[in-house]
Design an enzyme around this catalytic site. Structure first.
Site, PDB file in Angstrom:
ATOM      1  N   LYS A 110      -2.177  -1.536  -3.921  1.00 11.98           N
ATOM      2  CA  LYS A 110      -3.053  -0.371  -3.831  1.00 11.98           C
ATOM      3  C   LYS A 110      -2.235   0.907  -3.900  1.00 11.98           C
ATOM      4  O   LYS A 110      -1.229   0.992  -3.189  1.00 11.98           O
ATOM      5  CB  LYS A 110      -3.806  -0.459  -2.500  1.00 11.98           C
ATOM      6  CG  LYS A 110      -4.673   0.715  -2.178  1.00 11.98           C
ATOM      7  CD  LYS A 110      -5.220   0.583  -0.798  1.00 11.98           C
ATOM      8  CE  LYS A 110      -5.992   1.852  -0.496  1.00 11.98           C
ATOM      9  NZ  LYS A 110      -6.357   1.968   0.880  1.00 11.98           N
TER      10      LYS A 110
ATOM     11  N   LYS B 132       0.861  -1.187   0.000  1.00 11.04           N
ATOM     12  CA  LYS B 132       0.000   0.000   0.000  1.00 11.04           C
ATOM     13  C   LYS B 132       0.893   1.231   0.000  1.00 11.04           C
ATOM     14  O   LYS B 132       1.716   1.421   0.903  1.00 11.04           O
ATOM     15  CB  LYS B 132      -0.899  -0.004   1.226  1.00 11.04           C
ATOM     16  CG  LYS B 132      -1.759   1.247   1.338  1.00 11.04           C
ATOM     17  CD  LYS B 132      -2.790   1.119   2.427  1.00 11.04           C
ATOM     18  CE  LYS B 132      -3.540   2.433   2.619  1.00 11.04           C
ATOM     19  NZ  LYS B 132      -4.571   2.318   3.659  1.00 11.04           N
TER      20      LYS B 132
HETATM   21  C1  PBG Z   1      -7.474   3.195   5.693  1.00 14.48           C
HETATM   22  C2  PBG Z   1      -7.732   3.124   4.232  1.00 14.48           C
HETATM   23  C3  PBG Z   1      -7.567   4.120   3.252  1.00 14.48           C
HETATM   24  C4  PBG Z   1      -8.035   3.573   2.069  1.00 14.48           C
HETATM   25  C5  PBG Z   1      -8.428   2.271   2.348  1.00 14.48           C
HETATM   26  N1  PBG Z   1      -8.218   2.007   3.679  1.00 14.48           N
HETATM   27  C6  PBG Z   1      -7.124   5.528   3.377  1.00 14.48           C
HETATM   28  C7  PBG Z   1      -5.724   5.849   3.632  1.00 14.48           C
HETATM   29  O1  PBG Z   1      -4.873   4.987   3.791  1.00 14.48           O
HETATM   30  O2  PBG Z   1      -5.455   7.047   3.727  1.00 14.48           O
HETATM   31  C8  PBG Z   1      -8.109   4.285   0.739  1.00 14.48           C
HETATM   32  C9  PBG Z   1      -9.150   3.773  -0.190  1.00 14.48           C
HETATM   33  C10 PBG Z   1      -9.507   4.676  -1.311  1.00 14.48           C
HETATM   34  O3  PBG Z   1      -8.889   5.739  -1.559  1.00 14.48           O
HETATM   35  O4  PBG Z   1     -10.455   4.326  -2.019  1.00 14.48           O
HETATM   36  N2  PBG Z   1      -6.161   3.325   6.071  1.00 14.48           N
END
Ligand code: PBG
Length: 331
Positions: free
Chosen positions: A254, A201
């Site tokens: 992601k 991520k």
């Molecule tokens: C929680 C999380 C996030 C997303 C999914 N889980 C936000 C982040 O990490 O700031 C992002 C999902 C999206 O942008 O659709 N940490």
């Protein structure tokens, strides 16, 4: 006349039937995951302005939507919760009567065979909006404490499993959380609960609209001490290797579109079930261009979904899941 008269790739493109026959990558409704935002602060659906077509829902609305989506062919949902109150220790994240825990139970009652995946993170539940426990230091600096954060994430994951979640999906990017969650789930009698790890991520600007939807924007600083630098591919492979070693059943890359190379390398290197997250910003860009008439929403969305599959995704998390499944049925 071409130099090699018998070599004519266009032959196989000549008719729709031939193109269908030789198509390498197919989309199937079973492979999509539809995210839902469930809020304790509202009494009726609240549209998310930066994500047309997406709304925050009450627990009851979420159960009804999930059942309707299941009837349309959606196989899995991913739940995010917005609690009534936030605090420094994210207590809403692991409360047995927390918003996600209640939503899991309601959705399982309304659609028993829908796969319920819960996002395991603290950012929607902490007053400061970070994905972990914050220690404030002299001079205004703040640190995100890894192991203290993992302890809370473990509690959240176990409470989701206790509520009936089929899959828990840690998205925080703390070190060691997958192994800790696996051990705690096993110990609590949830050996069959699946872990979908947000393994690779990246710290991404594409999460912007999500932070309106989930009300989880960091109140200071950014997420770069825990989410990955977008320039790093080798590091992504190391993160995935670690999560698999710690017991992740599924791994996720992601965001999606800007990270197709990572997706391809993860799939090739590890040959494990691999998910991709088509994140909020990617969705909103498409919606905005389509609203202007600049892009054909359906054709463009299906092209992107095909690219994810072609790059190696087994599962696709997208806010467009319900639309995609409807379009696939119409083809
Ligand atoms: C929680 C999380 C996030 C997303 C999914 N889980 C936000 C982040 O990490 O700031 C992002 C999902 C999206 O942008 O659709 N940490």
């Amino acid at each position: 006349m071409p130099a090699f008269p018998s070599v004519r790739p266009r032959r196989l493109r000549a008719t729709p039937a031939l193109r269908d026959l030789v198509r390498e990558t197919l989309l199937h409704p079973d492979d999509f995951v539809w995210p839902l935002f469930i809020s304790e602060k509202i009494s009726a659906r609240q549209p998310v302005s930066s994500m047309p077509g997406v709304a925050q829902l009450t627990v009851e609305e979420a159960a009804a939507e999930a059942a309707a989506a299941r009837a349309e062919g959606v196989r899995a949902v991913l739940l995010f919760g917005i609690p009534a109150a936030k605090d420094e220790h994210a207590s809403g994240a692991y409360a047995d009567d927390g918003v996600v825990q209640r939503a899991v139970r309601a959705i399982k009652r309304a659609a028993p065979d829908l796969v319920v995946i819960t996002d395991v993170c603290l950012c929607e539940y902490t007053s400061h909006g970070h994905c972990g426990v914050v220690e404030r230091e002299a001079g205004g600096h703040a640190r995100i404490l890894n192991d203290q954060s993992v302890d809370l994430l473990v509690r959240a994951a176990v409470s989701h499993a206790r509520a009936g979640a089929d899959v828990v999906a840690p998205s925080d990017m703390m070190d060691g959380r997958v192994g800790a969650i696996r051990a705690a789930l096993d110990h609590a009698g949830f050996a069959d609960t699946v872990i979908l790890s947000y393994a690779a991520k990246f710290a991404s600007s594409f999460y912007g609209p999500f932070r309106e939807a989930a009300e989880g924007a960091p109140q200071f600083g950014d997420r770069r001490t825990y989410q990955m630098d977008s320039a790093n591919a080798e590091e992504a492979l190391r993160e995935v290797a670690l999560d698999l070693a710690e017991g992740a059943d599924l791994v996720m890359v992601k965001p999606g579109l800007a990270y197709l190379d990572i997706l391809r390398r993860v799939k090739e290197r590890f040959q494990r079930p691999t998910a991709v997250y088509h994140v909020s910003g990617e969705y909103s860009m498409l919606k905005a261009a389509a609203a202007q008439g600049w892009l054909d929403e359906r054709a463009t969305t299906l092209e992107i979904m095909t690219a994810f599959r072609r790059a190696g995704a087994d599962l696709i998390v997208t806010y467009a899941a319900r639309d995609v499944i409807r379009w696939l049925r119409e083809i």
